[in-house]
Design an enzyme around this catalytic site. Sequence first.
Site, PDB file in Angstrom:
ATOM      1  N   ASN A 163      -9.330   4.730  -0.317  1.00  0.00           N
ATOM      2  CA  ASN A 163      -7.906   5.168  -0.675  1.00  0.00           C
ATOM      3  C   ASN A 163      -7.986   4.023  -0.927  1.00  0.00           C
ATOM      4  OD1 ASN A 163      -5.506   6.205  -0.050  1.00  0.00           O
ATOM      5  ND2 ASN A 163      -5.612   5.182   2.359  1.00  0.00           N
TER       6      ASN A 163
ATOM      7  N   ASP B  88     -10.429  -4.624  -3.450  1.00  0.00           N
ATOM      8  CA  ASP B  88      -9.602  -4.106  -3.076  1.00  0.00           C
ATOM      9  C   ASP B  88     -11.309  -3.905  -1.801  1.00  0.00           C
ATOM     10  OD1 ASP B  88      -9.137  -2.876  -1.020  1.00  0.00           O
ATOM     11  OD2 ASP B  88      -8.462  -1.481  -1.262  1.00  0.00           O
TER      12      ASP B  88
ATOM     13  N   HIS C  31       0.876  -0.939  -0.075  1.00  0.00           N
ATOM     14  CA  HIS C  31       0.179  -0.321  -0.253  1.00  0.00           C
ATOM     15  C   HIS C  31       1.011   1.010   0.105  1.00  0.00           C
ATOM     16  CE1 HIS C  31      -3.480   1.942   1.574  1.00  0.00           C
ATOM     17  NE2 HIS C  31      -2.705   3.369   1.858  1.00  0.00           N
TER      18      HIS C  31
END
EC number: 3.5.2.3
Length: 428
Positions: A280, A307, A181
């Site tokens: 995000n 995700d 990430h």
Amino acid sequence: MYQLIKNGQVLIDGQLQKRDIAIDATGQITAIEPTITAVPTDPETIYDAHGHFVSAGLIDGHVHFRDPGFTTKETLKTGSAAVAHGGFTSVIAMPNLRPVPDNLLDFKTLVARNQAETSVHTYQFAPITNELTEQTIVDMSAFKAAGAAGFTNDGHGVQTAQTMYQAMQMAAQINMPIVAHVEDESLVNGGVIHDGQAAKKLGIPGIASVSESAQVARDIELARATSVHYHICHISTKETVNLVRRAKKDGLNVTCEVTPHHLLLDDSAITSDNAMLKMNPPLRTLADRQALWAGLMDGTIDIIATDHAPHTTEEKQQSLLKAPFGIVGSETAFSLLYTHLVANGPFSLAQLTSWLTTNPAHVFNLPHAGQLAVGQPADLAVFNLTDTTTIDANTFLSKGHNTPFIGEAVQGDTLLTLVAGQIAYQKE
């Protein structure tokens, strides 16, 4: 359990062709032929696909099952039911849980629960560091032996270059991927959506693209120095696409993923204080979205991953400033992607399925996943590519209904998902 799939359409050399598929009692595919005349004596074990598309089971390399710790949002049971509803038969779950499985006892317990409580093949990423935010790196060799599919602090970028460098060295020694990430928290500045026109119009703090690309640039150089397999989660900016493209040209072992929502939406969709559009990394600009499509086209981007990030309705009814980041994606990914990228877009069905099957199997070293072939497990999905349906939260099997795509008309509805020949999902 089904023993015969009749009258399906299978992709062969990029073309859909009529095929029957035989499955034995162990859940393995024993034949794929234009016509299989020897049929099981029990008619209940025959599924007529009626000319619909039969694919290898899809693979999602990035899901959040929220269990343990956040079971009001999702559980292993509901999460795996949701992915099966979407045609996925193999997934890799993220470790941002409570407790974080950063010790072997908790990790082994989670791996055992994944096997016992999910209806699909559920692999597990381990953390890079304790608590996902500390500097102490886990014992990677021991976690690999316990079944880790790779190492990630998803939800947090590794903020210290020295920590990432050491983690990459350790992972390279045991031939395991670092799954990153990418987010430099010193550049986020309290932002909640992209630092662009929507943020300015709504008076909401924005997240600059450089918060992603600066950490990607750092990590690529660290990957160059360590020869690790470096995989980048959910890329969102044109700068990141260019950095990955150059890294691949340099021969580095760098791979990356993109989400359906970053392919299909940009920050022009954010016209009001709607937390369904808060994720995000955030939705970026049209130019960024176009760069993601180009990255898929030229092979810079390796896979599509959802995700899948369920939240409660109450959480997502809050403002953009207060609501958590994330949307669900398991149940809508294939239909949205088929509708926009293939039926109404420039890509082929073969390209789409490769980003969701063979490519993630290769990236994450899943040798028996993503294949529709004799001798392989009967992990497959049947999709209706012709009829139009509407995305309806009432049909979701996930606890989370947090997606801006509810109400959209799509093609590619899932009719059946088999995992090792067993029914994981079947539309009534």
